[in-house]
Scaffold this active site. Structure first.
Site, PDB file in Angstrom:
ATOM      1  CE  LYS A 262      -4.167  -1.483   0.473  1.00  0.00           C
ATOM      2  NZ  LYS A 262      -5.097  -0.860  -0.381  1.00  0.00           N
TER       3      LYS A 262
ATOM      4  CB  SER B 238      -0.794  -8.151  -1.440  1.00  0.00           C
ATOM      5  OG  SER B 238      -0.961  -9.054  -0.288  1.00  0.00           O
TER       6      SER B 238
END
Lengths: 319, 319
Positions: free
Chosen positions: B50, B295
């Protein structure tokens, strides 16, 4: 050793091993007054820095070498097995009968032939020597060799390329190959940086040897840091360590567990106790810009489960 | 979106964010017929990809911006807080009252102001909008924005730079920003590579939307993959996903736990369930050269302890 282990030989090793090792990233964390610049060698394919030394030596072998032999119960066995597989060379690894089943399976998974002998380390060395002589195999020692130490020092070379100046450099000291190689490049590039070695409290053979002014042995260590249970420094490596290392700091098993927990939470990394040793000291006393070598991540599953179940430490801010 | 999200805008984002993000390494493992080329975004300072999106957008803001606002219960909150700290900008994060204490503390540790509202996600969005209007703050959305998706796509750009050709590319799909950015660069560089999205079984909003030919919502998902509990694809991201993604594969919570365990043992990495989703599918069906985006690693400590205590899987050979 001092002639054969120089910043240039470390750079040469770096060029030879580059196709085979991971260029590990530098992870930065602010802790108190310190900026920790962490080099996670646990991300190597075999989970430890040992791969750098194995490739450094084995990429210098002639094409017609009949194979290599090594004796080890731990990370060096997997490193030699991996390097042999990648270089297309036969590997025979002498392991003690009490080596963990997982480490034996991982060594065999790389295609190495494993020869099991009794638990005594002299017996392992003798068997390896016998195999080397009888079958013409080249012996790959774990640390006390200039090409091995030069290869292991490439970890510090990469760190310096990525971060520039450092006030301190922390690495664990076992046989001394990693520290000898790293200290060679750190001292050459940053003569004012303080180089700090780390040992477990009861595996303080290098601390005692430095105090005695010569290599001395300690009783068999019982620390959870199985990668640091060497009883006496290497002959060649000790010559480098005593010239370049400012001091040795000792750590307890509890500090190792705490540092492993911190690495799980703050770095999202699995470290083995040896791999968390320099981190434990940097968390305790770090100031300024501290290079911290995290040497490996091959932890016993039961110990990992124990550490993961311990109460998490308070979060600290990162980069 | 299709005009604003191109290989060039991803490259531009990569140049803007390079000083602030970790260039994560590529870890290679052979599993059956597959060579897995794994990109661990869990090594970013905030533990997830992110950060790439947050820096991509926030490095384009004018110098006199009064600050930013975001609403999130998870990794996006920490990413915006971290980027704001590094860029010297005020950050206000709207979090739900049921957000984990650890995530709130980590967000505050970066110096962000946290505003707590009720658990409903509409309430969060409304509060963030109100703050943006009243205080002139710039809203930083988690995925449905070309600059955010371009930043998130830089992970795939780095992967391609490091490994060259791929047969398949696996990434998780939540709001779709990561996949939209990554698929843009993977498709442009390797038009024949199969791009596979991964969703948890009960968070299959993108799979259902692709089947329906339009965005549809699913009931509130209960998967352990809290990072993938989005109920409906993003409007802009879905346009990219439906053009570039060949298929969506679904994973169970048990498969996520198994993949997390595999990552602990074989990669020495802590992954959160969302971070292990693409790995779970690659382990199940991978063939040829597979790029696999991991991720993030911000796992709940209790779940990490549970996974670490599970029976270890059989070791497999590495690089």
């Amino acid at each position: 050793m001092l002639d054969a282990l120089t910043p240039d030989t470390v750079r040469d090793a770096a060029a030879r091993i580059a196709p085979y090792v991971v260029r590990t990233p530098v992870l930065r964390r602010e802790v108190g007054d310190a900026a920790l610049l962490l080099k996670p060698e646990s991300l190597q394919p075999t989970g430890a820095f040992k791969l750098r030394g194995a490739f450094s030596l084995m990429t210098t072998l002639p094409d017609d070498v009949p194979g290599v032999v090594a004796h080890s119960s731990g990370n060096h066995a997997q490193a030699v097995a991996c390097a042999a597989a990648r270089l297309g060379v036969r590997a025979v690894i002498v392991m003690p009968s009490d080596a963990p089943e997982l480490k034996r399976r991982r060594t065999e998974a790389w295609g190495a032939e494993v020869v099991v002998v009794g638990p005594d380390s002299d017996e392992r060395a003798a068997k390896a020597e016998e195999l080397a002589e009888r079958e013409g195999l080249v012996s790959v020692p774990p640390y006390d060799h200039a090409l091995i130490a030069a290869g292991q020092g490439t970890a510090a070379l990469e760190l310096l390329e990525d971060v520039g100046a450092l006030d301190r450099f922390y690495a664990p000291v076992s046989g001394g190959g990693l520290m000898a190689g790293c200290a060679t490049v750190v001292h050459a590039a940053l003569p004012d940086a303080e180089i700090v070695g780390v040992e477990p409290e009861d595996a303080d053979d290098t601390a005692r040897s430095l105090a005695a002014g010569e290599r001395v042995a300690v009783p068999p260590p019982r620390t959870i840091a199985d990668g640091l249970r060497v009883r006496r420094p290497g002959a060649l490596t000790f010559e480098v360590v005593r010239r370049r290392v400012a001091r040795i700091e000792l750590v307890t098993d509890d500090e190792l567990r705490d540092a492993m927990r911190w690495a799980l939470d703050e770095l999202r990394l699995v470290l083995e106790p040896s791999g968390a040793a320099s981190l434990a000291v940097a968390l305790r006393e770090g100031r300024g810009r501290c290079g911290v070598l995290l040497s490996g991540g091959n932890v016993d599953p039961a110990l990992l489960a124990e550490v993961a179940a311990a109460r998490p430490r308070v979060a600290s801010a990162g980069a």
